[in-house]
Design a protein around this motif. Structure first.
Motif, mmCIF file in Angstrom:
data_model
loop_
_atom_site.group_PDB
_atom_site.id
_atom_site.type_symbol
_atom_site.label_atom_id
_atom_site.label_comp_id
_atom_site.label_asym_id
_atom_site.label_seq_id
_atom_site.Cartn_x
_atom_site.Cartn_y
_atom_site.Cartn_z
ATOM 1 N N LEU A 150 0.986 -1.374 -0.037
ATOM 2 C CA LEU A 150 -0.399 0.355 -0.100
ATOM 3 C C LEU A 150 0.780 1.230 -0.220
ATOM 4 O O LEU A 150 1.915 1.560 0.711
ATOM 5 N N GLY A 151 0.526 1.651 -0.660
ATOM 6 C CA GLY A 151 1.149 3.865 -0.950
ATOM 7 C C GLY A 151 0.174 4.715 -0.364
ATOM 8 O O GLY A 151 -1.338 4.453 -0.641
ATOM 9 N N THR A 152 0.872 5.901 -0.089
ATOM 10 C CA THR A 152 0.181 6.184 1.127
ATOM 11 C C THR A 152 -0.125 7.489 0.794
ATOM 12 O O THR A 152 -0.512 8.261 1.259
ATOM 13 N N TRP A 153 -0.098 8.012 -0.408
ATOM 14 C CA TRP A 153 0.137 9.819 -0.586
ATOM 15 C C TRP A 153 -1.462 9.935 -0.724
ATOM 16 O O TRP A 153 -0.762 11.439 -0.371
ATOM 17 N N GLN A 154 -1.878 9.594 -0.763
ATOM 18 C CA GLN A 154 -3.692 9.678 -1.262
ATOM 19 C C GLN A 154 -4.352 9.117 -0.336
ATOM 20 O O GLN A 154 -5.723 9.052 -0.538
ATOM 21 N N VAL A 155 -3.917 8.340 0.929
ATOM 22 C CA VAL A 155 -4.820 8.228 1.981
ATOM 23 C C VAL A 155 -5.786 8.314 2.568
ATOM 24 O O VAL A 155 -6.935 7.256 3.198
ATOM 25 N N GLY A 156 -5.549 9.774 3.195
ATOM 26 C CA GLY A 156 -7.114 10.451 3.403
ATOM 27 C C GLY A 156 -8.010 10.287 2.830
ATOM 28 O O GLY A 156 -8.930 11.289 3.229
ATOM 29 N N GLY A 157 -8.109 10.657 1.149
ATOM 30 C CA GLY A 157 -9.129 10.648 0.798
ATOM 31 C C GLY A 157 -8.492 11.249 -1.234
ATOM 32 O O GLY A 157 -7.228 11.271 -0.983
ATOM 33 N N LYS A 158 -9.059 11.927 -1.559
ATOM 34 C CA LYS A 158 -8.192 11.903 -2.853
ATOM 35 C C LYS A 158 -7.867 13.485 -2.696
ATOM 36 O O LYS A 158 -7.855 13.630 -1.804
ATOM 37 N N TRP A 159 -6.785 13.477 -3.789
ATOM 38 C CA TRP A 159 -5.812 14.777 -4.045
ATOM 39 C C TRP A 159 -6.724 15.627 -4.514
ATOM 40 O O TRP A 159 -8.025 15.868 -4.816
ATOM 41 N N ASP A 209 7.283 11.898 4.711
ATOM 42 C CA ASP A 209 7.496 13.080 5.360
ATOM 43 C C ASP A 209 5.986 13.957 4.834
ATOM 44 O O ASP A 209 5.562 14.610 6.164
ATOM 45 N N VAL A 210 6.407 13.785 3.721
ATOM 46 C CA VAL A 210 5.416 15.123 3.720
ATOM 47 C C VAL A 210 3.977 14.795 3.364
ATOM 48 O O VAL A 210 3.377 15.367 3.041
ATOM 49 N N TYR A 211 2.947 13.785 2.546
ATOM 50 C CA TYR A 211 2.355 13.540 2.814
ATOM 51 C C TYR A 211 1.470 13.918 3.619
ATOM 52 O O TYR A 211 0.894 13.704 4.653
ATOM 53 N N GLU A 212 0.607 14.897 3.209
ATOM 54 C CA GLU A 212 -0.282 15.909 3.757
ATOM 55 C C GLU A 212 0.516 16.636 5.240
ATOM 56 O O GLU A 212 -0.360 16.186 6.107
ATOM 57 N N ASN A 213 1.609 16.899 5.257
ATOM 58 C CA ASN A 213 2.069 17.880 6.183
ATOM 59 C C ASN A 213 2.101 16.553 7.670
ATOM 60 O O ASN A 213 2.220 16.777 8.554
ATOM 61 N N GLY A 214 2.819 14.986 6.941
ATOM 62 C CA GLY A 214 2.556 13.687 8.407
ATOM 63 C C GLY A 214 1.573 13.532 8.887
ATOM 64 O O GLY A 214 1.976 12.517 8.997
ATOM 65 N N SER A 261 -8.636 16.819 -1.331
ATOM 66 C CA SER A 261 -9.852 16.581 -0.561
ATOM 67 C C SER A 261 -9.226 17.479 0.436
ATOM 68 O O SER A 261 -10.325 17.241 1.477
ATOM 69 N N GLY A 262 -8.160 17.389 1.444
ATOM 70 C CA GLY A 262 -7.855 17.436 2.786
ATOM 71 C C GLY A 262 -7.784 15.359 3.345
ATOM 72 O O GLY A 262 -7.453 15.099 2.811
ATOM 73 N N PHE A 263 -7.388 16.119 4.220
ATOM 74 C CA PHE A 263 -7.061 14.355 4.712
ATOM 75 C C PHE A 263 -7.978 14.146 6.185
ATOM 76 O O PHE A 263 -8.925 15.288 7.101
ATOM 77 N N ASN A 264 -8.413 12.852 5.719
ATOM 78 C CA ASN A 264 -9.660 12.492 6.667
ATOM 79 C C ASN A 264 -9.354 11.093 7.581
ATOM 80 O O ASN A 264 -8.665 10.296 6.591
ATOM 81 N N ASP A 265 -8.935 11.412 8.488
ATOM 82 C CA ASP A 265 -8.781 10.289 9.631
ATOM 83 C C ASP A 265 -9.348 8.485 9.052
ATOM 84 O O ASP A 265 -8.581 7.915 9.445
#
Length: 328
Positions: free
Chosen positions: A18-27, A55-60, A29-33
């Motif tokens: 699993l890659g987690t560049w967009q794991v909190g939602g679509k590019w 470390d840079v994916y959604e600012n940590g 869209s903001g991050f959804n825990d």
């Protein structure tokens, strides 16, 4: 799930990870825990035991989510992160051993882990690969128990070949897919000689290889598939694997004709990658649980015939090779 050995790390990891560049939602869209936790848990529930973040994916926030979920699970799940892209401007001179050490220590705090199973230099400028002091610092971090293995994430084959000259580089993360085939030539052979693990990123060419886009597809303003097609924000090769979108659609149409009735081409594209024994794992991204399940459906597919593989490669030769092969 099938598992392969990640080179000289000795880790047995899931073929589809699993890659987690967009794991909190679509590019964009903001991050959804909650969504991030659902996606990561779904992956682990289905046998994924290797998760890649940075470390840079959604600012940590991606690192925090990965660490939070992994710590809550009883299974052994390996965590890989990346460092270096926080350097601004992102230039060779910004890469200093003390700076990189601080990044690693910050990642440990965000994930809540005692050590990172793998830390990777995050697509540094080419000149960084010619600086032994950078790679030496990670040996000290290993001695300090903060990391277990060092790898690199690269833009170009040439960078990958230079990186594996350092004996402590155990893995290389590289873009490789039906539309980006150059790595299978010299690099795969050299990596195999040195028992370097190969982590395949951007396996679906930013979604192009799912077959779900057409000329009317509109991407959000903050989606790199909208603003980075010309490489104005970061390396062009990160977006649609560097392929002109319209030309890519024509190539995908030929793929669809090759697999009639197959609405989702993603598992076929992933299966094409898994035919290479040098590949340790693939890290497709997912912005929903459905994406995770789509990626894992590769194991439900009949094996690609040699004839189909040849025709897939012919499509690359016809539409793609002349534009991308020698660039990356």
């Amino acid at each position: 799930m099938n598992y392969r050995t990640l080179g000289k790390t000795g880790l047995k990891i899931s073929e589809i990870s699993l890659g987690t560049w967009q794991v909190g939602g679509k590019w964009g869209s903001g991050f959804n825990d909650k969504k991030a936790d659902e996606i990561i848990n779904t992956a682990i529930d289905n046998g994924v035991n290797f998760i890649d973040t940075a470390d840079v994916y959604e600012n940590g926030l991606s690192e925090k989510a990965v660490g939070r979920v992994v710590r809550s699970r009883s299974e052994e799940v390996y965590v890989a992160s990346k460092c270096g892209r926080q350097i601004n401007p992102h230039v060779n001179e910004g890469y200093q051993p003390d700076v990189l050490q601080k990044f690693v220590e910050d990642s440990l705090k965000r994930t809540g882990l005692e050590a990172l199973d793998l830390i990777q230099l995050h697509c540094p400028p080419t000149d960084v690969y010619y600086r032994p002091e950078i790679f030496e610092r990670f040996e000290k971090l290993k001695e300090q128990g903060k990391i277990k293995n060092l790898g690199v994430s690269v833009e170009k084959v040439e960078e990958a070949l230079k990186a594996i000259e350092y004996p402590n580089v155990n893995t290389v993360q590289i873009i490789f897919n039906v539309f980006r085939q150059r790595p299978k030539e010299l690099f795969f052979k050299e990596a195999a000689k040195k028992d370097v693990g190969i982590i395949v990123r951007v396996p679906l060419a930013s979604g192009l290889l799912t077959g779900k886009f057409d000329s009317n597809t509109i991407f959000d303003a903050e989606d790199h598939r909208n603003f980075n097609r010309d490489g104005s924000a970061f390396d062009k090769g990160e977006t649609f694997a560097g392929i002109d979108f319209d030309k890519g659609l024509k190539a995908v149409d030929d793929l669809k004709a090759l697999f009639p009735g197959q609405e989702n081409l993603a598992p076929i594209a992933l299966q094409w990658i898994l035919q290479f024994k040098e590949v340790s794992c693939i890290i497709p991204g997912a912005s929903s649980m459905d994406h995770v399940k789509s990626n894992l459906s590769v194991f439900d597919m009949p094996e690609l015939s040699p004839e189909k593989i040849t025709k897939m490669n012919d499509i690359y030769e016809k539409y793609i090779k002349q534009d991308v092969h020698q660039r990356w």
